[in-house]
Design a protein around this motif. Sequence first.
Motif, PDB file in Angstrom:
ATOM      1  N   ASP A  18       0.850  -1.198   0.000  1.00 31.36           N
ATOM      2  CA  ASP A  18       0.000   0.000   0.000  1.00 31.36           C
ATOM      3  C   ASP A  18       0.883   1.244   0.000  1.00 31.36           C
ATOM      4  O   ASP A  18       1.562   1.536   0.986  1.00 31.36           O
ATOM      5  N   ARG A  20       0.215   4.351   0.170  1.00 33.58           N
ATOM      6  CA  ARG A  20      -0.161   5.396   1.118  1.00 33.58           C
ATOM      7  C   ARG A  20       0.327   5.110   2.542  1.00 33.58           C
ATOM      8  O   ARG A  20       0.697   6.037   3.264  1.00 33.58           O
ATOM      9  N   THR A  21       0.332   3.856   2.933  1.00 34.98           N
ATOM     10  CA  THR A  21       0.684   3.509   4.319  1.00 34.98           C
ATOM     11  C   THR A  21       2.065   2.865   4.436  1.00 34.98           C
ATOM     12  O   THR A  21       2.424   2.376   5.506  1.00 34.98           O
ATOM     13  N   TYR A  52       1.162  10.721   2.833  1.00 33.84           N
ATOM     14  CA  TYR A  52       1.703   9.370   2.866  1.00 33.84           C
ATOM     15  C   TYR A  52       2.588   9.176   4.102  1.00 33.84           C
ATOM     16  O   TYR A  52       3.372  10.049   4.468  1.00 33.84           O
ATOM     17  N   LYS A  53       2.476   7.991   4.708  1.00 29.44           N
ATOM     18  CA  LYS A  53       3.141   7.712   5.986  1.00 29.44           C
ATOM     19  C   LYS A  53       4.651   7.916   5.933  1.00 29.44           C
ATOM     20  O   LYS A  53       5.231   8.492   6.858  1.00 29.44           O
TER      21      LYS A  53
END
Length: 198
Positions: A18, A20-21, A52-53
Amino acid sequence: MTKVFFVRHAQPQHAHNDDRTRPLTDEGVKDAAIVIETLKDKEIDVFYCSPYKRSMDTIKQTAEYYHMEIQTDERLREREKGTDGNNHGMFQKRWEDHEYHEEGGESIGMVQRRNVEALKEILENNQGKNIVIGTHGTALSSIMNYYKPEFGCNDFLRIIDWMPYIVEMDFEGQELVNVKEHAHIEKEFRGNNRADKK
Protein backbone atom coordinates in the motif's frame (compact mmCIF):
# COMPACT_ATOMS: atom_id res chain seq x y z
CA MET A 1 12.19 35.98 1.14
CA THR A 2 10.24 32.76 1.68
CA LYS A 3 12.37 29.67 2.21
CA VAL A 4 10.95 26.24 1.43
CA PHE A 5 12.88 23.20 2.65
CA PHE A 6 11.67 20.17 0.70
CA VAL A 7 12.37 16.86 2.43
CA ARG A 8 12.16 13.78 0.23
CA HIS A 9 11.31 10.82 2.49
CA ALA A 10 13.80 8.35 3.93
CA GLN A 11 14.08 4.73 2.76
CA PRO A 12 10.66 3.00 2.68
CA GLN A 13 9.76 -0.68 2.99
CA HIS A 14 9.21 -1.52 -0.67
CA ALA A 15 7.70 -4.91 0.18
CA HIS A 16 4.74 -3.04 1.70
CA ASN A 17 2.14 -2.97 -1.09
CA ASP A 18 0.00 0.00 0.00
CA ASP A 19 1.75 3.14 -1.26
CA ARG A 20 -0.16 5.40 1.12
CA THR A 21 0.68 3.51 4.32
CA ARG A 22 4.17 2.24 3.37
CA PRO A 23 6.42 2.70 6.44
CA LEU A 24 10.11 3.50 6.63
CA THR A 25 12.69 0.75 7.05
CA ASP A 26 14.57 0.61 10.36
CA GLU A 27 17.46 2.31 8.55
CA GLY A 28 15.08 4.92 7.19
CA VAL A 29 13.85 5.74 10.69
CA LYS A 30 17.44 6.24 11.84
CA ASP A 31 18.34 8.24 8.74
CA ALA A 32 15.50 10.69 9.43
CA ALA A 33 17.75 12.12 12.15
CA ILE A 34 19.62 14.00 9.42
CA VAL A 35 16.49 16.09 8.92
CA ILE A 36 16.64 17.41 12.49
CA GLU A 37 20.38 17.99 12.23
CA THR A 38 19.93 19.96 9.01
CA LEU A 39 16.87 21.99 10.00
CA LYS A 40 17.25 22.54 13.76
CA ASP A 41 18.79 25.99 13.27
CA LYS A 42 16.61 27.10 10.33
CA GLU A 43 13.88 28.73 12.46
CA ILE A 44 11.07 26.80 10.78
CA ASP A 45 7.63 28.43 10.97
CA VAL A 46 5.34 25.78 9.51
CA PHE A 47 5.30 22.15 8.33
CA TYR A 48 3.37 20.76 5.37
CA CYS A 49 3.47 17.22 4.04
CA SER A 50 2.16 14.63 1.66
CA PRO A 51 -0.39 12.49 3.52
CA TYR A 52 1.70 9.37 2.87
CA LYS A 53 3.14 7.71 5.99
CA ARG A 54 6.77 7.57 4.81
CA SER A 55 6.86 11.33 4.23
CA MET A 56 5.10 12.12 7.48
CA ASP A 57 7.43 9.87 9.47
CA THR A 58 10.53 11.43 7.88
CA ILE A 59 9.72 14.93 9.16
CA LYS A 60 7.79 13.94 12.31
CA GLN A 61 10.72 14.23 14.73
CA THR A 62 11.71 17.60 13.30
CA ALA A 63 8.15 18.93 13.70
CA GLU A 64 8.17 17.66 17.29
CA TYR A 65 11.51 19.42 17.85
CA TYR A 66 9.80 22.67 16.85
CA HIS A 67 6.61 21.76 18.82
CA MET A 68 4.53 22.09 15.66
CA GLU A 69 1.78 20.11 13.95
CA ILE A 70 2.20 18.83 10.41
CA GLN A 71 -0.43 20.02 7.95
CA THR A 72 -1.15 17.46 5.24
CA ASP A 73 -2.26 18.28 1.71
CA GLU A 74 -3.53 15.56 -0.60
CA ARG A 75 -2.15 17.42 -3.62
CA LEU A 76 1.41 16.86 -2.35
CA ARG A 77 1.15 13.07 -2.67
CA GLU A 78 3.42 11.01 -4.91
CA ARG A 79 2.64 9.95 -8.47
CA GLU A 80 -0.04 7.28 -8.69
CA LYS A 81 1.67 4.21 -10.13
CA GLY A 82 -0.13 2.29 -12.83
CA THR A 83 0.41 -1.18 -14.23
CA ASP A 84 4.13 -0.60 -14.82
CA GLY A 85 4.81 0.54 -11.26
CA ASN A 86 8.50 1.45 -10.84
CA ASN A 87 9.67 0.05 -14.17
CA HIS A 88 12.88 2.00 -14.78
CA GLY A 89 12.42 1.66 -18.51
CA MET A 90 9.37 3.92 -18.28
CA PHE A 91 11.15 6.83 -16.58
CA GLN A 92 12.61 8.21 -19.81
CA LYS A 93 9.29 7.88 -21.62
CA ARG A 94 7.38 9.76 -18.91
CA TRP A 95 9.96 12.56 -18.80
CA GLU A 96 10.08 12.89 -22.58
CA ASP A 97 6.28 13.22 -22.72
CA HIS A 98 4.89 14.84 -19.58
CA GLU A 99 1.35 13.77 -20.47
CA TYR A 100 2.20 10.09 -20.97
CA HIS A 101 1.01 7.70 -18.27
CA GLU A 102 0.50 3.98 -18.07
CA GLU A 103 -2.93 2.52 -17.39
CA GLY A 104 -4.11 3.51 -13.93
CA GLY A 105 -1.14 5.80 -13.36
CA GLU A 106 -0.41 9.51 -13.46
CA SER A 107 1.76 11.47 -15.88
CA ILE A 108 4.51 13.85 -14.80
CA GLY A 109 2.23 16.69 -15.89
CA MET A 110 -0.62 15.49 -13.68
CA VAL A 111 1.67 15.23 -10.66
CA GLN A 112 3.22 18.60 -11.44
CA ARG A 113 -0.08 20.48 -11.74
CA ARG A 114 -1.43 19.43 -8.36
CA ASN A 115 1.90 19.77 -6.51
CA VAL A 116 2.61 23.23 -7.94
CA GLU A 117 -0.96 24.33 -7.19
CA ALA A 118 -0.43 23.31 -3.56
CA LEU A 119 2.99 25.00 -3.39
CA LYS A 120 1.70 28.29 -4.80
CA GLU A 121 -1.07 28.31 -2.22
CA ILE A 122 1.44 27.57 0.56
CA LEU A 123 3.68 30.40 -0.65
CA GLU A 124 0.75 32.81 -0.79
CA ASN A 125 -0.31 31.96 2.77
CA ASN A 126 3.19 31.99 4.30
CA GLN A 127 5.07 34.90 2.76
CA GLY A 128 8.41 35.59 4.42
CA LYS A 129 8.34 32.36 6.45
CA ASN A 130 10.58 29.30 6.60
CA ILE A 131 8.58 26.27 5.48
CA VAL A 132 9.19 22.52 5.50
CA ILE A 133 7.38 20.36 2.95
CA GLY A 134 7.59 16.57 3.24
CA THR A 135 7.60 15.15 -0.28
CA HIS A 136 8.55 12.38 -2.71
CA GLY A 137 11.05 11.86 -5.53
CA THR A 138 8.76 12.34 -8.52
CA ALA A 139 6.62 14.98 -6.83
CA LEU A 140 9.68 17.07 -5.94
CA SER A 141 11.22 16.55 -9.38
CA SER A 142 8.03 17.74 -11.06
CA ILE A 143 8.17 20.94 -8.99
CA MET A 144 11.82 21.48 -9.89
CA ASN A 145 10.96 21.00 -13.56
CA TYR A 146 8.16 23.57 -13.35
CA TYR A 147 10.54 26.28 -12.13
CA LYS A 148 13.57 25.03 -14.07
CA PRO A 149 12.38 23.38 -17.31
CA GLU A 150 15.88 22.07 -17.98
CA PHE A 151 15.43 19.72 -15.00
CA GLY A 152 14.74 16.38 -16.67
CA CYS A 153 15.04 12.62 -16.45
CA ASN A 154 18.79 12.58 -15.75
CA ASP A 155 18.30 15.02 -12.86
CA PHE A 156 15.49 12.84 -11.50
CA LEU A 157 17.72 9.76 -11.73
CA ARG A 158 20.56 11.63 -9.98
CA ILE A 159 18.45 11.92 -6.83
CA ILE A 160 16.49 8.67 -7.07
CA ASP A 161 18.73 6.96 -4.48
CA TRP A 162 18.81 9.95 -2.10
CA MET A 163 16.58 9.10 0.86
CA PRO A 164 16.19 11.39 2.65
CA TYR A 165 17.11 14.38 0.50
CA ILE A 166 16.81 18.00 1.66
CA VAL A 167 16.78 20.86 -0.82
CA GLU A 168 15.99 24.53 -0.19
CA MET A 169 14.09 26.67 -2.70
CA ASP A 170 13.95 30.42 -1.99
CA PHE A 171 11.13 32.57 -3.35
CA GLU A 172 10.46 36.27 -3.71
CA GLY A 173 6.68 36.20 -3.85
CA GLN A 174 5.98 33.40 -6.33
CA GLU A 175 9.31 33.71 -8.14
CA LEU A 176 12.06 31.16 -7.50
CA VAL A 177 15.34 32.99 -6.88
CA ASN A 178 17.67 30.31 -5.46
CA VAL A 179 18.07 26.55 -5.01
CA LYS A 180 20.45 24.98 -2.50
CA GLU A 181 20.97 21.30 -1.74
CA HIS A 182 21.56 20.74 1.98
CA ALA A 183 21.87 17.01 2.68
CA HIS A 184 21.12 13.50 1.49
CA ILE A 185 21.76 9.89 2.38
CA GLU A 186 22.24 7.45 -0.49
CA LYS A 187 20.11 4.31 -0.33
CA GLU A 188 19.50 1.94 -3.22
CA PHE A 189 16.18 2.50 -4.92
CA ARG A 190 14.60 -0.93 -4.82
CA GLY A 191 12.61 -0.88 -8.01
CA ASN A 192 13.35 -3.09 -10.99
CA ASN A 193 16.78 -3.68 -12.53
CA ARG A 194 18.95 -0.66 -11.75
CA ALA A 195 20.82 -1.19 -15.02
CA ASP A 196 17.69 0.10 -16.78
CA LYS A 197 18.45 3.54 -15.34
CA LYS A 198 21.48 4.01 -17.56
